[in-house]
Design an enzyme around this catalytic site. Structure first.
Site, PDB file in Angstrom:
ATOM      1  N   ASN A 199      39.191  58.718  47.446  1.00 12.64           N
ATOM      2  CA  ASN A 199      40.077  58.255  48.304  1.00 12.64           C
ATOM      3  C   ASN A 199      40.282  56.460  48.040  1.00 12.64           C
ATOM      4  O   ASN A 199      39.124  55.963  48.612  1.00 12.64           O
ATOM      5  CB  ASN A 199      39.934  58.552  49.625  1.00 12.64           C
ATOM      6  N   GLY A 212      40.718  45.257  43.923  1.00 12.88           N
ATOM      7  CA  GLY A 212      40.898  45.281  42.528  1.00 12.88           C
ATOM      8  C   GLY A 212      39.770  46.137  41.811  1.00 12.88           C
ATOM      9  O   GLY A 212      40.156  46.739  40.551  1.00 12.88           O
ATOM     10  N   SER A 213      38.494  46.040  42.229  1.00 15.97           N
ATOM     11  CA  SER A 213      37.444  46.923  41.635  1.00 15.97           C
ATOM     12  C   SER A 213      38.153  48.277  41.618  1.00 15.97           C
ATOM     13  O   SER A 213      37.794  49.144  40.777  1.00 15.97           O
ATOM     14  CB  SER A 213      36.124  46.738  42.325  1.00 15.97           C
ATOM     15  N   ASP A 250      42.742  38.071  37.771  1.00 14.29           N
ATOM     16  CA  ASP A 250      42.741  36.721  37.807  1.00 14.29           C
ATOM     17  C   ASP A 250      44.079  35.902  37.209  1.00 14.29           C
ATOM     18  O   ASP A 250      43.927  34.764  37.017  1.00 14.29           O
ATOM     19  CB  ASP A 250      41.507  36.183  37.327  1.00 14.29           C
ATOM     20  N   SER A 288      43.966  42.141  41.794  1.00 21.37           N
ATOM     21  CA  SER A 288      43.166  42.161  43.146  1.00 21.37           C
ATOM     22  C   SER A 288      43.704  41.365  44.113  1.00 21.37           C
ATOM     23  O   SER A 288      44.520  40.244  43.836  1.00 21.37           O
ATOM     24  CB  SER A 288      41.806  41.694  42.956  1.00 21.37           C
ATOM     25  N   HIS A 329      42.351  35.311  45.355  1.00 22.89           N
ATOM     26  CA  HIS A 329      43.299  35.583  44.270  1.00 22.89           C
ATOM     27  C   HIS A 329      44.641  34.898  44.485  1.00 22.89           C
ATOM     28  O   HIS A 329      45.032  34.649  45.402  1.00 22.89           O
ATOM     29  CB  HIS A 329      43.383  36.992  43.858  1.00 22.89           C
TER      30      HIS A 329
HETATM   31  C1  PLP Z   1      38.341  39.580  36.590  1.00 23.60           C
HETATM   32  C2  PLP Z   1      38.201  40.373  37.941  1.00 23.60           C
HETATM   33  N1  PLP Z   1      38.287  41.648  38.036  1.00 23.60           N
HETATM   34  C3  PLP Z   1      37.908  42.249  39.189  1.00 23.60           C
HETATM   35  C4  PLP Z   1      37.599  41.681  40.390  1.00 23.60           C
HETATM   36  C5  PLP Z   1      37.288  42.468  41.529  1.00 23.60           C
HETATM   37  O1  PLP Z   1      38.404  42.477  42.428  1.00 23.60           O
HETATM   38  P1  PLP Z   1      38.135  42.833  44.252  1.00 23.60           P
HETATM   39  O2  PLP Z   1      37.192  41.832  44.752  1.00 23.60           O
HETATM   40  O3  PLP Z   1      39.417  43.040  44.733  1.00 23.60           O
HETATM   41  O4  PLP Z   1      37.412  44.098  43.981  1.00 23.60           O
HETATM   42  C6  PLP Z   1      37.643  40.382  40.438  1.00 23.60           C
HETATM   43  C7  PLP Z   1      37.086  39.605  41.599  1.00 23.60           C
HETATM   44  O5  PLP Z   1      37.208  38.604  41.905  1.00 23.60           O
HETATM   45  C8  PLP Z   1      37.647  39.557  39.200  1.00 23.60           C
HETATM   46  O6  PLP Z   1      37.640  38.212  39.127  1.00 23.60           O
END
Ligand code: PLP
Length: 435
Positions: free
Chosen positions: A288, A86-87, A194, A215, A220
């Site tokens: 990537n 998700g990041s 979320d 994510s 999630h």
């Molecule tokens: C609001 C929000 N954005 C982004 C993320 C990041 O997701 P990931 O852990 O898949 O990188 C999270 C992770 O919990 C999140 O709560």
């Protein structure tokens, strides 16, 4: 043709799954952990993972493409781009908006992006990573989202984008904020990580912004272990995002495919020689951020269960909300007016005159094997990573500070049963009565 050996192996996988999954062990209050979140995986998920492994689907390919199109359809966006987290989807969203292809609309170093101080770091990090300036606004207690008024106040001549997460599944007033973005010529990115399945004014969150992100980490709504998705209904933006995800390449062939454009050796780009292989022409400074088909196979199998997962999250949240209503000393969560949240967690703030503090109540819950979490970073501007970085703070961050000091959340994920929620309610009531 169906390979009998493959079918047999997959049957064995299902038998193995059943053997590994004993009858739901009885819930033992105080002993069985009640997690804040977790993956809910069944025989279909195990079979999907093994089937992808048997087919040696080790890189990104057909299953990824199917997952992307299925998820886009489910969440009512035209295009979806799978990422490894998700990041990464958040990074991809903002990085794509810096593309020179967007002309005057592109984000340039020093441009401002309005965001929220209290939340998860990687909603904000892509702003800094792209040389942009985060402009922090506060949130409200109760909904834990910002307001359209606060966002409007933060607009300056340098504001070019707004990037905000729907907090713990609860939508921010996204229709109003999308209207502000449109009025000021700003891009809106919804971090929907979320909030999959939440609606605002009857419309799915993640469908208001130019981009939205998801994510698939196990906490999630859907999981593929690690993974994320970027969604958009703007075909040009989605195509650019795919280029940024895939090293910045100009070519749009699927992995393993050659010459879909039928011009592979007929193009001239940059100052490259005429006919330079289009597969290796780079039109963006990309990354990537791809995932794999094995993981996508799990995502696809999980997707079939999304409606049930959302329903369970809503049911668990409702049971907690009704069971705890009126309990002194605690501020209980409220859905943003006009929304129907697909909740990520149940968030509680300890009131100043409660007679107890967060370490006491959290300690009590943890000792009873009820897991707790903070609203991620709380006020991000107080963390070492952000002190001294380019930023602008608009107004007071008093509520973000309150969240840092007096707020925590407990789980509502589908692995939690009605019986467990009853126990959580009883444990909280007992704590409050004795303090
Ligand atoms: C609001 C929000 N954005 C982004 C993320 C990041 O997701 P990931 O852990 O898949 O990188 C999270 C992770 O919990 C999140 O709560």
């Amino acid at each position: 043709m169906v390979d009998p050996a493959r079918s047999h192996l997959l049957e064995l996988v299902r038998d193995y799954h059943d053997a590994q999954t004993p009858e739901a062990a009885p819930f033992i209050p105080g002993q069985t952990p009640i997690l804040s979140s977790g993956a809910v995986l069944d025989a279909d998920d195990r079979e999907a993972l093994v089937a992808a492994a048997l087919d040696m689907r080790i890189a990104s390919g057909q299953i990824t493409a199917k997952f992307e199109s299925s998820l886009a359809r489910t969440l009512k966006r035209r295009k979806a781009v799978l990422t490894n987290s998700g990041s990464s989807a958040n990074l991809l969203a903002l990085s794509t908006l810096t593309s020179p292809e967007l002309g005057d609309q592109r984000l340039k170093p020093g441009d401002e992006v309005i965001t929220v101080a209290a939340g998860f770091p990687t909603t904000v990090n892509p702003i800094l990573q792209n040389g942009l300036v985060p402009v922090f606004v506060d949130i409200e207690l109760g909904t834990y989202n910002t307001t359209a008024e606060l966002v409007e106040q933060a607009i300056s001549p340098r504001t070019r984008a707004i990037m905000i997460a729907h907090t713990l599944g609860n939508p921010f007033p996204v229709a109003e904020i999308a209207e502000i973005a449109a009025r000021h010529g700003c891009h809106l990115v919804e971090d929907n990580c979320d909030a999959v399945g939440s609606t605002y004014q009857g419309r799915l969150t993640g469908t208001f912004g130019a981009f939205s992100t998801i994510s698939f980490y196990p906490a999630h709504h859907l999981t593929m272990g690690e993974g994320g998705m970027l969604l958009s209904s703007d075909i040009k933006l989605a195509k650019l995002a795919k280029s940024f995800r895939d090293w910045g390449r100009d070519c749009w062939c699927e992995p393993g495919e050659d010459d879909r454009c039928l011009k592979r050796f007929d193009l001239q780009a940059g100052t490259l020689p005429e006919g330079y292989d289009h597969k290796y022409v780079f039109s963006e400074v990309g990354y990537n951020l791809k995932s794999t088909d094995i993981q996508a196979a799990l995502g696809l199998s999980q997707l079939a269960k999304l409606p049930g997962f959302i329903e369970a999250r809503k049911r668990n949240w409702r049971q907690l909300r009704e069971g705890l209503d009126g309990l002194p000393g605690l501020l209980l969560p409220e859905a943003t007016p006009g929304s129907d949240p697909s909740w990520f967690g149940f968030i509680i703030t300890v009131l100043p005159d409660a007679g107890f503090d967060v370490p006491q109540i959290v300690g009590h819950l943890e000792r009873h094997n009820i897991r707790t979490r903070r609203l991620f970073a709380g006020n991000l501007t107080r963390h070492p990573a952000y002190i001294g970085r380019p930023q602008r703070i608009v107004g007071s961050l008093a509520n973000s500070d309150t969240v840092t000091e007096r707020t925590f959340w407990i789980g509502v994920y589908p692995g939690i049963t009605t019986e467990m929620i009853e126990y959580v309610i009883g444990t909280l009531k007992e704590f409050v009565a004795t303090h």
